[in-house]
Design an enzyme around this catalytic site. Structure first.
Site, PDB file in Angstrom:
ATOM      1  N   ALA A 172       1.096  -0.645   0.129  1.00 39.44           N
ATOM      2  CA  ALA A 172       0.448   0.537  -0.248  1.00 39.44           C
ATOM      3  C   ALA A 172       0.812   1.084  -0.286  1.00 39.44           C
ATOM      4  O   ALA A 172       2.183   1.128  -0.115  1.00 39.44           O
ATOM      5  CB  ALA A 172      -1.033   0.205   1.170  1.00 39.44           C
ATOM      6  N   LYS A 173       0.410   2.253  -0.069  1.00 40.49           N
ATOM      7  CA  LYS A 173       1.195   4.144   0.181  1.00 40.49           C
ATOM      8  C   LYS A 173       0.177   4.909  -0.160  1.00 40.49           C
ATOM      9  O   LYS A 173      -1.091   4.620  -0.507  1.00 40.49           O
ATOM     10  CB  LYS A 173       1.522   4.219  -1.668  1.00 40.49           C
ATOM     11  CG  LYS A 173       3.001   4.444  -0.530  1.00 40.49           C
ATOM     12  CD  LYS A 173       4.461   3.921  -0.383  1.00 40.49           C
ATOM     13  CE  LYS A 173       5.458   4.514  -0.069  1.00 40.49           C
ATOM     14  NZ  LYS A 173       6.402   3.547  -0.087  1.00 40.49           N
ATOM     15  N   GLY A 174       0.531   5.648   0.503  1.00 38.81           N
ATOM     16  CA  GLY A 174      -0.370   6.272   1.034  1.00 38.81           C
ATOM     17  C   GLY A 174       0.445   7.909   0.873  1.00 38.81           C
ATOM     18  O   GLY A 174       1.533   7.963   0.317  1.00 38.81           O
TER      19      GLY A 174
END
Ligand code: NAD
Length: 426
Positions: free
Chosen positions: A110-112
């Site tokens: 994931a990444k944000g």
């Protein structure tokens, strides 16, 4: 400015897909798995208000892209930068899936991040941005669901604000266990000893294993590093400790080169701490961007932004080994040209995986209410990184492909095995 974002023929996510398809072709990955892994599973976008010191209210946009959780909870950093957009975060989330699978930690990808320049806000405002962003994400993150960490523009203090906001929104009896909703926290608030330097330490371990495996040594090897933030600074420190000579460094303020005595990372850190960047460091010469890229070095470590090594820059580069501390620093066209010229590229998903590896150690320590000492963390990290290096070399030789393709192949084989056994339900 040492280096601008460079225009490339395709977006960062398109680059990530090109790289994925190439490795998928190497092992003839079934179409069903390709179709699942080509796009992120969930894309969360939040717009949230924060009151500024002036009393005005500003609206910010934040992202959390969850690419895959077939191997474990979603895992990846939170980037705070003016360039953060959906395309960038989708690419970074995808790369996290390959990275966690490659180093064999039980996490997904994931990444944000938030589209914001953190340097333009007071500490109180920044705290407001981090806390409102965490609140807006709500149950999209969680200690067994999706676990953020620091990335470009974020740090341990910001992770503590994130953890504290999440914990205080949890039920009373869940507050302690919810500490592991975030990794990369300060040690006092449950962070792992050694997490601050973990990505740089991992870059150095991978370089050491590679160089020594070829019968060469890091002692006296000349190094150029782009970026002197978390990854660049710690890479410089650890490599110097191993006997390498840091000769050139660039960041958003400028570039410096030494033609004599190697640059001392501790002294450079003090200068960056006082002035905000490497520019005008008195113990080295000021250099232009092109002079930095063409520095007479053996090893190049891009540890700043993506898309820095483009076809146009390839001819400038003298190094023969490159360890990608940053995510996505090399365009596919530049990689092809560099590889044809004999450059040994240690790809991002391998070279900078030390951060997520020690993040995993932090999550385990939190879960067991333990704190490990630095020798234990470093030894576990070295074993994990060297094992991944050996697996990549093994696949590279078997398939006769690039190290990037081989790293993806190790990851894709692990993912495919799980899809084969679990099937698609219902
Ligand atoms: P950071 O914010 O601590 O540092 C970023 C560095 O890049 C700074 O030195 C900054 O001056 C430099 N920089 C910014 N714009 C630049 C420009 N235009 N030209 C040259 N230099 C510029 O970020 P970080 O955590 O060190 O992350 C750097 C890279 O490493 C990113 O690609 C990130 O995704 C990747 N990464 C970070 C971690 C981690 O644990 N922090 C883990 C894996 C990968």
């Amino acid at each position: 400015m040492a280096s601008e974002r460079v225009k490339t023929p395709r977006s960062l996510f398109e680059t990530a897909v090109v790289q994925f398809e190439r490795a998928a072709d190497v092992i003839s990955l079934p179409d069903q798995t390709r179709n699942i892994l080509r796009s992120p599973k969930n894309e969360v976008i939040v717009n949230f208000p924060v009151e500024m010191d002036s009393g005005e209210v500003e609206i910010f946009r934040g992202y959390r892209i969850q690419h895959s959780n077939i191997l474990g909870p979603f895992k990846g950093g939170m980037r705070f930068s003016p360039q953060v957009d959906l395309d960038e975060v989708k690419a970074l989330a995808t790369w996290m899936t390959w990275k966690t699978a490659l180093v064999n930690v039980p996490f997904g990808g994931a990444k944000g991040g938030v589209t914001v320049d953190p340097k333009s806000y007071s500490e109180r405002e920044l705290q407001g941005i981090v806390r409102r962003f965490t609140h807006a994400l709500g149950t999209n993150i969680g200690p067994e669901h999706d676990i953020p960490a620091p990335d470009m523009g974020s740090n341990a203090q910001m992770m503590v604000w994130m953890m504290d906001t999440y914990a205080n929104s949890s039920k009373e009896f869940d507050r302690h266990s919810s500490r592991r909703v975030v990794t990369g926290k300060t040690v006092e608030c449950g962070g792992s000893i050694g997490r601050d330097k973990a990505t740089g330490q991992g870059v150095a371990f991978v370089l050491q294993h590679h160089v020594e495996g070829q019968g060469r040594s890091l002692i006296g090897a000349k190094v150029a590093i782009q970026g002197f933030g978390n990854v660049g600074e710690h890479t410089a420190r650890v490599l110097s400790g191993m006997g390498a000579h840091v000769m050139a460094v660039a960041d958003h303020t400028g570039a410096i080169i030494s033609t004599g005595t190697p640059i001392d990372p501790e002294q450079l850190w003090a200068h960056v701490h006082d002035t905000g960047g490497v520019d005008a460091y008195p113990e080295a010469d000021v250099a232009t961007t092109d002079e930095f890229w063409s520095a007479d070095v053996d090893i190049l470590v891009p540890a700043a932004l993506e898309n820095q090594i483009t076809v146009d820059r390839v001819d400038l580069i003298n190094a023969h080994v490159m360890a990608e501390g940053a995510n996505g620093p090399t365009t596919p066209e530049a990689e092809e040209k560099l590889t044809a010229g004999g450059m040994e590229i240690l790809p991002d998903v391998l070279a900078n995986a030390g951060g997520v590896a020690v993040s995993y150690f932090e999550w385990v320590q939190n879960k067991m209410s333990q704190q490990w000492d630095l020798p234990k963390v470093d030894e576990k990290l070295r074993n994990l990184m060297w094992q991944a290096c050996d697996q990549v070399e093994d696949r590279r030789r078997y398939y006769g492909c690039t190290r990037r393709d081989a790293a993806y192949v190790v990851a894709l084989e692990r993912l495919q095995a799980v899809y084969d056994q679990r099937g698609i339900w219902p």
